[in-house]
Design a protein around this motif. Sequence first.
Motif, PDB file in Angstrom:
ATOM      1  N   ARG A 136      -5.968  48.194  14.919  1.00  0.00           N
ATOM      2  CA  ARG A 136      -5.447  48.113  16.289  1.00  0.00           C
ATOM      3  C   ARG A 136      -4.796  46.754  16.530  1.00  0.00           C
ATOM      4  NH1 ARG A 136     -10.249  48.947  19.682  1.00  0.00           N
ATOM      5  NH2 ARG A 136      -9.910  51.149  19.251  1.00  0.00           N
ATOM      6  N   ASN A 137      -3.749  46.751  17.326  1.00  0.00           N
ATOM      7  CA  ASN A 137      -3.128  45.490  17.736  1.00  0.00           C
ATOM      8  C   ASN A 137      -3.445  45.246  19.207  1.00  0.00           C
ATOM      9  OD1 ASN A 137      -1.596  43.252  18.220  1.00  0.00           O
ATOM     10  ND2 ASN A 137       0.389  44.203  17.829  1.00  0.00           N
ATOM     11  N   SER A 138      -4.296  44.262  19.451  1.00  0.00           N
ATOM     12  CA  SER A 138      -4.618  43.929  20.844  1.00  0.00           C
ATOM     13  C   SER A 138      -3.864  42.689  21.307  1.00  0.00           C
ATOM     14  CB  SER A 138      -6.132  43.681  20.984  1.00  0.00           C
ATOM     15  OG  SER A 138      -6.839  44.861  20.710  1.00  0.00           O
ATOM     16  N   ASP A 139      -2.947  42.224  20.472  1.00  0.00           N
ATOM     17  CA  ASP A 139      -2.169  41.034  20.833  1.00  0.00           C
ATOM     18  C   ASP A 139      -0.808  41.435  21.377  1.00  0.00           C
ATOM     19  OD1 ASP A 139      -3.385  38.969  18.122  1.00  0.00           O
ATOM     20  OD2 ASP A 139      -3.873  38.920  20.258  1.00  0.00           O
ATOM     21  N   ASN A 140      -0.256  40.592  22.207  1.00  0.00           N
ATOM     22  CA  ASN A 140       1.069  40.838  22.767  1.00  0.00           C
ATOM     23  C   ASN A 140       2.142  40.236  21.854  1.00  0.00           C
ATOM     24  OD1 ASN A 140       2.875  41.800  24.590  1.00  0.00           O
ATOM     25  ND2 ASN A 140       2.642  40.130  26.048  1.00  0.00           N
ATOM     26  N   THR A 141       2.018  40.507  20.560  1.00  0.00           N
ATOM     27  CA  THR A 141       2.981  40.020  19.580  1.00  0.00           C
ATOM     28  C   THR A 141       2.945  40.981  18.390  1.00  0.00           C
ATOM     29  OG1 THR A 141       3.728  38.068  18.333  1.00  0.00           O
ATOM     30  CG2 THR A 141       1.376  38.501  18.331  1.00  0.00           C
ATOM     31  N   ALA A 142       3.916  40.838  17.504  1.00  0.00           N
ATOM     32  CA  ALA A 142       3.991  41.741  16.352  1.00  0.00           C
ATOM     33  C   ALA A 142       3.058  41.276  15.242  1.00  0.00           C
ATOM     34  CB  ALA A 142       5.424  41.808  15.824  1.00  0.00           C
ATOM     35  N   HIS A 143       2.419  42.208  14.602  1.00  0.00           N
ATOM     36  CA  HIS A 143       1.637  41.941  13.402  1.00  0.00           C
ATOM     37  C   HIS A 143       2.068  42.925  12.327  1.00  0.00           C
ATOM     38  CE1 HIS A 143      -1.269  39.135  15.075  1.00  0.00           C
ATOM     39  NE2 HIS A 143      -1.500  39.954  16.085  1.00  0.00           N
ATOM     40  N   ASN A 144       1.959  42.523  11.078  1.00  0.00           N
ATOM     41  CA  ASN A 144       2.017  43.513   9.994  1.00  0.00           C
ATOM     42  C   ASN A 144       0.677  43.490   9.284  1.00  0.00           C
ATOM     43  OD1 ASN A 144       2.874  40.964   8.515  1.00  0.00           O
ATOM     44  ND2 ASN A 144       2.798  42.402   6.808  1.00  0.00           N
ATOM     45  N   ILE A 145       0.280  44.626   8.786  1.00  0.00           N
ATOM     46  CA  ILE A 145      -1.021  44.761   8.127  1.00  0.00           C
ATOM     47  C   ILE A 145      -0.734  45.126   6.676  1.00  0.00           C
ATOM     48  CG2 ILE A 145      -3.239  45.932   8.123  1.00  0.00           C
ATOM     49  CD1 ILE A 145      -1.036  46.167  11.182  1.00  0.00           C
ATOM     50  N   ASN A 146      -0.992  44.165   5.813  1.00  0.00           N
ATOM     51  CA  ASN A 146      -0.590  44.267   4.411  1.00  0.00           C
ATOM     52  C   ASN A 146      -1.832  44.263   3.526  1.00  0.00           C
ATOM     53  OD1 ASN A 146       0.640  44.050   1.928  1.00  0.00           O
ATOM     54  ND2 ASN A 146       1.562  42.065   2.303  1.00  0.00           N
ATOM     55  N   THR A 147      -2.002  45.299   2.720  1.00  0.00           N
ATOM     56  CA  THR A 147      -3.133  45.338   1.787  1.00  0.00           C
ATOM     57  C   THR A 147      -2.608  45.580   0.392  1.00  0.00           C
ATOM     58  OG1 THR A 147      -3.489  47.732   1.874  1.00  0.00           O
ATOM     59  CG2 THR A 147      -4.566  46.416   3.573  1.00  0.00           C
ATOM     60  N   SER A 148      -3.246  45.005  -0.586  1.00  0.00           N
ATOM     61  CA  SER A 148      -2.899  45.267  -1.987  1.00  0.00           C
ATOM     62  C   SER A 148      -4.172  45.508  -2.778  1.00  0.00           C
ATOM     63  CB  SER A 148      -2.132  44.074  -2.581  1.00  0.00           C
ATOM     64  OG  SER A 148      -0.880  43.948  -1.983  1.00  0.00           O
ATOM     65  N   PRO A 149      -4.855  46.627  -2.519  1.00  0.00           N
ATOM     66  CA  PRO A 149      -6.104  46.884  -3.248  1.00  0.00           C
ATOM     67  C   PRO A 149      -5.831  47.203  -4.710  1.00  0.00           C
ATOM     68  CG  PRO A 149      -5.545  48.718  -1.781  1.00  0.00           C
ATOM     69  CD  PRO A 149      -4.504  47.689  -1.581  1.00  0.00           C
ATOM     70  N   LYS A 150      -6.850  47.067  -5.527  1.00  0.00           N
ATOM     71  CA  LYS A 150      -6.686  47.364  -6.965  1.00  0.00           C
ATOM     72  C   LYS A 150      -7.070  48.812  -7.270  1.00  0.00           C
ATOM     73  CE  LYS A 150      -7.301  42.640  -8.657  1.00  0.00           C
ATOM     74  NZ  LYS A 150      -7.275  41.965  -7.368  1.00  0.00           N
ATOM     75  N   ASN A 151      -8.067  49.345  -6.550  1.00  0.00           N
ATOM     76  CA  ASN A 151      -8.556  50.699  -6.851  1.00  0.00           C
ATOM     77  C   ASN A 151      -8.126  51.739  -5.823  1.00  0.00           C
ATOM     78  OD1 ASN A 151      -9.915  49.448  -8.889  1.00  0.00           O
ATOM     79  ND2 ASN A 151     -11.897  49.450  -7.842  1.00  0.00           N
ATOM     80  N   ASN A 152      -7.375  51.328  -4.845  1.00  0.00           N
ATOM     81  CA  ASN A 152      -6.959  52.238  -3.772  1.00  0.00           C
ATOM     82  C   ASN A 152      -5.467  52.102  -3.504  1.00  0.00           C
ATOM     83  OD1 ASN A 152      -9.495  53.524  -2.378  1.00  0.00           O
ATOM     84  ND2 ASN A 152     -10.049  51.397  -2.805  1.00  0.00           N
ATOM     85  N   GLU A 153      -4.970  53.034  -2.689  1.00  0.00           N
ATOM     86  CA  GLU A 153      -3.563  53.006  -2.301  1.00  0.00           C
ATOM     87  C   GLU A 153      -3.379  51.916  -1.233  1.00  0.00           C
ATOM     88  OE1 GLU A 153      -1.672  55.808  -3.505  1.00  0.00           O
ATOM     89  OE2 GLU A 153       0.143  54.830  -2.754  1.00  0.00           O
ATOM     90  N   GLY A 154      -2.482  50.977  -1.498  1.00  0.00           N
ATOM     91  CA  GLY A 154      -2.241  49.926  -0.517  1.00  0.00           C
ATOM     92  C   GLY A 154      -1.173  50.323   0.478  1.00  0.00           C
ATOM     93  N   PHE A 155      -0.975  49.474   1.471  1.00  0.00           N
ATOM     94  CA  PHE A 155       0.065  49.765   2.457  1.00  0.00           C
ATOM     95  C   PHE A 155       0.494  48.466   3.139  1.00  0.00           C
ATOM     96  CE2 PHE A 155      -2.839  49.160   5.955  1.00  0.00           C
ATOM     97  CZ  PHE A 155      -4.050  49.651   5.520  1.00  0.00           C
ATOM     98  N   ASN A 156       1.646  48.530   3.770  1.00  0.00           N
ATOM     99  CA  ASN A 156       2.121  47.434   4.599  1.00  0.00           C
ATOM    100  C   ASN A 156       2.757  48.078   5.828  1.00  0.00           C
ATOM    101  OD1 ASN A 156       2.925  44.975   5.624  1.00  0.00           O
ATOM    102  ND2 ASN A 156       4.774  44.868   4.408  1.00  0.00           N
ATOM    103  N   LYS A 157       2.062  47.976   6.958  1.00  0.00           N
ATOM    104  CA  LYS A 157       2.555  48.642   8.165  1.00  0.00           C
ATOM    105  C   LYS A 157       2.750  47.634   9.277  1.00  0.00           C
ATOM    106  CE  LYS A 157       0.536  53.160   7.276  1.00  0.00           C
ATOM    107  NZ  LYS A 157      -0.319  54.244   7.742  1.00  0.00           N
ATOM    108  N   GLY A 158       3.701  47.925  10.135  1.00  0.00           N
ATOM    109  CA  GLY A 158       3.989  47.036  11.249  1.00  0.00           C
ATOM    110  C   GLY A 158       3.423  47.564  12.544  1.00  0.00           C
ATOM    111  N   GLN A 159       2.961  46.647  13.384  1.00  0.00           N
ATOM    112  CA  GLN A 159       2.529  47.000  14.746  1.00  0.00           C
ATOM    113  C   GLN A 159       3.187  45.990  15.678  1.00  0.00           C
ATOM    114  OE1 GLN A 159      -1.829  47.100  14.448  1.00  0.00           O
ATOM    115  NE2 GLN A 159      -1.765  49.336  14.370  1.00  0.00           N
ATOM    116  N   PRO A 160       4.408  46.294  16.100  1.00  0.00           N
ATOM    117  CA  PRO A 160       5.132  45.303  16.897  1.00  0.00           C
ATOM    118  C   PRO A 160       4.660  45.165  18.342  1.00  0.00           C
ATOM    119  CG  PRO A 160       6.468  47.275  16.567  1.00  0.00           C
ATOM    120  CD  PRO A 160       5.209  47.469  15.783  1.00  0.00           C
TER     121      PRO A 160
END
Lengths: 341, 249
Positions: free
Chosen positions: B125-149
Amino acid sequence: MSTTASTSVYATSSRSSADLWLHRFAVVVAVCTFCLILAGSMVTTTGSGLAVPDWPTTYGQNMFTYPPSRWVGGILYEHVHRLIGASVGVLMIVLCLWLWFSCRPRRLKWLGSAALLAVCLQGLLGGLTVIFRLPTWISVAHAGLAEICFCIALSIAVLTAPGWRAIAAGELTIEQAKLRRFCKVVLACVFLQIILGALMRHTQSGLAITDFPLAYGSLIPPTSSAALESINIERVWELELEPVNLAQVWIHFAHRVGALVVVLAAVILVRRVFAHFSGRKELVAAAMVLSGLLILQILLGAVTIWSQASLHVTTAHVGVGVLMLGSSLVLLLRTWTHPRR
Amino acid sequence: MFSKRTMMAALAAAFVCSAAQLAWADGGVIKGLASWEGEPYKRKPIQVSADPHCAKIHSDDPLLSEKLVTNPNGTVRDVFVYVKSGLPVGKTWPVSSEKVVLDQNGCHYVPHVFGMMAGQELIVRNSDNTAHNINTSPKNNEGFNKGQPKKGMEFTETFENREIMVKFKCDVHPWMSAYCAVMDHPFFATTDEEGHFEITGLPDGEYVIATWHERFKKAQEQTVVISGGETKEVEFVFKRPKKKKKKGN
């Protein structure tokens, strides 16, 4: 003067004016490509490569209409880099078309097409780095192709400069041929050193050795994990840096060794120019520029380490590296041309 | 027919048996502390001026580094404690239907360290009044990079495979990070602002309990035996490592 002669003089003068503007435009494109590389360097240094998770949109919006009020944190660096990239792409299209419609030699027109192809490929590579979340080899390829794009743009700028003609094959002396070969060696060394630098940055090895000119107090960095353990304790607890592994340390050290190779090659080249071509002002000037940049680059490399990779110093280090590549290229191109008499 | 004494004894026995059954049904408990030895660790303030929103909310209350947080009571926060071995082999544990929430609030992740089960839903969740991206690079799982502007945006993710740890980071705000342990069983906990942790519902057995902390490369382990649904207490002690003398390359 007859009408035909005056028309001919007017046509020649008009064509010369057009050629001059083409040259000037090519210089602008080369400068903009250089600025794009600096912007890209800042993206890497600030870790902003994935601050905009989508491509070619920006947080779901058209990149050209994304409001400046939202260019915050890492978004500022990545988004500006993309905008400059798009601008350089447009400039390359104009340059390519201008060359094809000009009276320039065919090989120069094909060089313009190569520039356009390279910059399109570069844009795609940039997109792939985002979509695949910065895999090392794509990121390094993106950095390498950026240098190639710059070299092509610079070549067009140099070769469209007025007042130069190509050296005919029969005119080439043995010394000139040797110089040309050595220029290629230096150019290759500088390019490979830049690739090593990119590999170092994209494997987070830029600060894998935290002192300079020694490597953790020795000439050679640690070769065992046991030796690295105490180094990592200091890194984590004293310097607040992430721990590193041996691979990262040695990639970093390879870049330092590469610098020594470049110094050696450049010194030999500059000596050769002064020894055998002191009368060729354009070669002497390019050699002097290369020498000055070399000294500056070594200093900047040291300060990059001492400042723990401060943004501006690191960007300057990347920029001077590009300029060294450019001056080596100019020196090489000048071995192919003569001033018009 | 029966004497009062016999009746009382039978009632007491029945009560004890019921209590014991109840304890067995709830399982054993391993709880304890992650203690810090030495001077409290001084947390460095983070430079957040790159984002006006973050600069504004932290103008009076600087954001401090979360890489190591020692509590006022001499304990360590955000130590992940888990059962490393000892659980019945081959047993699968039902995935909790409770959703885990990772919030971006005040330009940092809340919580900083947490655990969840493989297959459990994670709400970011993004509770801030600004943009965040959520970037993961796991080794054993599917990673992702998503934006929450925008503030209020949420998305749900799951990780299918066990992994200690999956790092979350924000590239817009490079100081932001969180760590998520994806477990194949529910026996884990993270130490709180008092340094406490508690793992409940353990079947009888001999367990190896291990720790993870982002600053300490080596995990600590202790062996704990649980029988009869008892509660056992353990303590893990953390301290600043001593710099080793250089022996050469």
